[in-house]
Design an enzyme around this catalytic site. Structure first.
Site, PDB file in Angstrom:
ATOM      1  N   SER A 348     -74.297  51.487 -56.784  1.00 34.40           N
ATOM      2  CA  SER A 348     -75.336  50.976 -55.900  1.00 34.40           C
ATOM      3  C   SER A 348     -74.706  50.136 -54.801  1.00 34.40           C
ATOM      4  O   SER A 348     -73.806  49.327 -55.067  1.00 34.40           O
ATOM      5  CB  SER A 348     -76.337  50.123 -56.690  1.00 34.40           C
ATOM      6  OG  SER A 348     -77.228  49.467 -55.809  1.00 34.40           O
ATOM      7  N   LYS A 416     -86.896  54.442 -35.747  1.00 34.48           N
ATOM      8  CA  LYS A 416     -87.917  53.485 -36.187  1.00 34.48           C
ATOM      9  C   LYS A 416     -87.437  52.036 -36.094  1.00 34.48           C
ATOM     10  O   LYS A 416     -88.225  51.108 -36.282  1.00 34.48           O
ATOM     11  CB  LYS A 416     -88.358  53.823 -37.609  1.00 34.48           C
ATOM     12  CG  LYS A 416     -89.084  55.162 -37.701  1.00 34.48           C
ATOM     13  CD  LYS A 416     -89.389  55.558 -39.128  1.00 34.48           C
ATOM     14  CE  LYS A 416     -90.143  56.895 -39.166  1.00 34.48           C
ATOM     15  NZ  LYS A 416     -89.372  58.016 -38.610  1.00 34.48           N
ATOM     16  N   ASN A 453     -86.470  62.199 -36.641  1.00 30.10           N
ATOM     17  CA  ASN A 453     -86.724  62.956 -37.860  1.00 30.10           C
ATOM     18  C   ASN A 453     -85.856  64.206 -37.911  1.00 30.10           C
ATOM     19  O   ASN A 453     -85.591  64.832 -36.892  1.00 30.10           O
ATOM     20  CB  ASN A 453     -88.192  63.367 -37.923  1.00 30.10           C
ATOM     21  CG  ASN A 453     -89.124  62.175 -37.962  1.00 30.10           C
ATOM     22  OD1 ASN A 453     -89.454  61.671 -39.011  1.00 30.10           O
ATOM     23  ND2 ASN A 453     -89.532  61.701 -36.785  1.00 30.10           N
ATOM     24  N   VAL A 461     -92.133  66.204 -43.260  1.00 26.07           N
ATOM     25  CA  VAL A 461     -93.487  66.771 -43.359  1.00 26.07           C
ATOM     26  C   VAL A 461     -93.452  68.269 -43.644  1.00 26.07           C
ATOM     27  O   VAL A 461     -94.410  68.816 -44.191  1.00 26.07           O
ATOM     28  CB  VAL A 461     -94.295  66.531 -42.057  1.00 26.07           C
ATOM     29  CG1 VAL A 461     -94.533  65.068 -41.835  1.00 26.07           C
ATOM     30  CG2 VAL A 461     -93.619  67.171 -40.855  1.00 26.07           C
TER      31      VAL A 461
END
Length: 620
Positions: A348, A416, A453, A461
């Site tokens: 991690s 974003k 995207n 999507v």
């Protein structure tokens, strides 16, 4: 075959003309009959004489007007609003001209005659034109239980030849190749294994109607994406299911067959050729070096690993917290690159001790940091997790890279991060600030690459739409006006690698994603290309913008400016000045707050990222 098409169309036009002659006569006489309550004996003989004597002129006017408005040329199997408008306009013109003619010739008729005449003529004309579409739909439905499927092939090349060869074999007898389309006029009228090339793309709709086509195979593996897009835009209005041949390599390998056909992907509709990057010249800095990829099992991380593995790094280290993804990419790379020195580790990026032990042991030369939580709505519900994984994970990975002498550190960022309205975007903006700050104090070259995207990525999507269509709908779109920038995963990763080669340290590279795409259009096109009708077979449902979601994304903050690189698709955003002492105090405060699962975490994020503006759920 061409004669068959022309003869069928000629017979159809003759039938319509003869029908229209009777329709005009019937409309004229019925108009009088209705006026006199269906009592023929009550009709004034003067009115009858007017209608009879002017009938040849009315017929002539009708044929001329219908011809000018192309009511004998339209493909009524695909008739829509435009054809309906033309019928109404035509009947209106005929009624007006007919009335003027009767007045000039001093042929009296009842005033109500004209209203009844246009109503009846409209009715007869609509019946003749739209009944064909209705009957064709009924015919298609009745054929559903039959075994045969009528096929059109677009492309009269070697790919088509090999597909036809296989389809006509006993293995695929349920398919019937009815016609071939190709834009090369030299091939028109020629045959491939007995199947005729009936014309170019302008013949697609006509031939679908003539041959009752059920499915269309696009067999043009060597043409540009823009040509494929143009062809698909024509085919999607036919309601036929589309399939396409994946690529040129099938021809080279000689393994073109029906099983190689695939459903048309939405990326075929983006209307542009794939972005091609000269990786051979820019990946020299990867060859012979130790490269580490965090989040290497994800959609972007795994493609980074594939492209890097093909350019002979001395060692490729993959770090991922999700063991299944890590295992999948490990097995794929071992099979494709058996000589690759590959190390796959479960770890991690939140665990500083684990990261330090890995960096100390392997001392990577280049790090691609792709590990992150990227799903916007999920991060809105779990903001502390977004901070722990994205912000703190980047901070700890960057510290390890700087301390153990990594030469280059590339952060995978997102559009974003620009004027963020959600926690995910704000967290990635803080990540960009971290690497810009680190670049000033360490020899490691820290850079970020920002893009939009990617088609087919986890959470995209497109896979969602496909699953919804398979289940019979509805297809869910958050807002009718929402747009996004799209790029394929290989395209995005290629540009990330090239940006890494350009990096001198401190830059935020911005990838040119091309023109934005309307998500509603993607949904409609995917439904059509799956062989369904929008809002009839598969409905579209608007669910409202989700928490933190914008109608559009930006790629560059206003204050950053823009600087070009050698590649016109890669730009550099000018670094923003950061008050470092304050920034790191806020960063430590953010670390403590996220550990305590504090619900006020958005407040400190807003202090760090002033352009962050929380967006609530929009139910509209």
């Amino acid at each position: 075959m061409k004669r068959t098409i022309n003869t069928a169309l000629l017979y159809r036009r003759i039938f319509l003309i003869v029908y229209d002659i009777f329709a005009v006569a019937a409309s004229s006489l019925l108009a009088l009959l209705i006026r006199y309550e269906f009592m023929f004996s009550n009709i004034d003989h003067t009115f009858l004489e007017s209608v009879y004597s002017f009938m040849p002129y009315t017929v002539l006017i009708t044929i001329v007007v219908f011809t000018l408005l192309k009511l004998y040329n339209s493909l009524w199997a695909f008739a829509g609003v435009m054809e309906m408008q033309n019928i109404v306009i035509a009947c209106g013109i005929i009624t007006i001209v007919n009335g003027l003619g009767l007045m000039i010739a001093r042929k009296p008729v009842p005033r109500s005659f004209y209203f009844l005449f246009i109503f009846l003529l409209l009715s007869f004309t609509f019946i003749s034109r739209f009944s064909y579409r209705f009957l064709r739909i009924m015919k298609q439905k009745s054929r559903k239980g039959e075994r045969g499927t009528n096929i059109m092939i677009i492309g009269a090349g070697e790919a088509a030849n090999m597909i036809i060869k296989e389809i006509i074999s006993s293995r695929y007898t349920h398919m019937r190749i009815r016609c071939i389309i190709d834009d090369d006029v030299n091939k028109h009228g020629k045959y491939i294994q007995g199947i005729k090339v009936v014309g170019g793309r302008e013949k697609i709709k006509e031939s679908v109607d003539t041959f009752s086509i059920d499915e269309i195979f696009i067999a043009m593996p060597s043409v540009s994406r823009s040509v494929i897009s143009d062809i698909i835009n024509i085919c999607k209005d036919t309601t036929c299911k589309l399939q396409t041949l994946p690529g040129m390599y099938q021809l080279v390998n000689g393994d073109v067959n029906v099983s190689q056909l695939k459903d048309v992907d939405v990326e075929d509709l983006l209307g542009r050729d794939p972005i091609v990057v000269d990786l051979e010249s820019i990946l020299d800095y990867v060859q012979g070096r130790c490269v580490l990829v965090t989040g290497g099992g994800g959609s972007i991380g795994s493609e980074l690993c594939r492209q890097i593995a093909g350019h002979n790094p001395s060692r490729l280290i993959i770090i991922d917290i999700y063991e299944n993804n890590a295992y999948d990419i490990q097995q794929e790379l071992l099979q494709r690159f058996p000589k690759l020195d590959l190390v796959v580790l479960i770890a991690s990026v939140r665990n500083a001790r684990r990261l330090n032990s890995i960096f100390e042991k392997y001392k990577p030369d280049i790090v691609y940091h792709a590990a992150a939580h990227k799903h916007v709505p999920l991060m809105e519900d779990s903001p502390n997790e977004a901070v722990k994984n994205n912000v703190m994970g980047t901070w700890k990975t960057a510290q390890a890279a700087a301390f153990y002498g990594t030469k280059k550190f590339v952060l995978i960022s997102t559009d974003k991060a620009v004027n963020p309205t959600n926690i995910m975007g704000a967290s990635k903006r803080i990540c960009e600030m971290i690497i810009q700050t680190f670049n000033k104090h360490y020899e490691t070259e820290f850079v970020a690459v920002r893009f939009g995207n990617v088609l087919g990525s986890n959470g995209s999507v497109i896979p969602l739409f496909k699953r919804q269509i398979e289940m019979g709908g509805p297809v869910t779109v958050t807002h009718p006006d929402i747009i996004r920038y799209f790029m394929t995963i290989p395209e995005a990763v290629s540009l990330v690698l090239q940006a890494g080669a350009y990096a001198k340290g401190g830059e935020i590279f911005v990838l040119d994603m091309g023109a934005p795409v309307k998500i509603l259009d993607l949904a409609k096109n995917l439904i059509r290309l799956s062989g369904y009708k929008v809002d009839e077979d598969i409905k579209i449902k608007f669910t409202g913008l989700r928490p933190g979601e914008k109608l559009y994304e930006e790629l560059l903050m206003d204050e950053e400016g823009m600087q070009d690189t050698k590649n016109k698709l890669i730009h550099i955003g000018k670094p923003i000045e950061i008050e470092e002492e304050t920034f790191f105090k806020q960063l430590k405060q953010l670390k403590d707050i996220s550990k305590d699962e504090n619900e006020d975490i958005r407040k400190i994020i807003k202090e760090i990222v002033p352009t962050y503006c929380e967006r609530k759920n929009d139910s509209n």
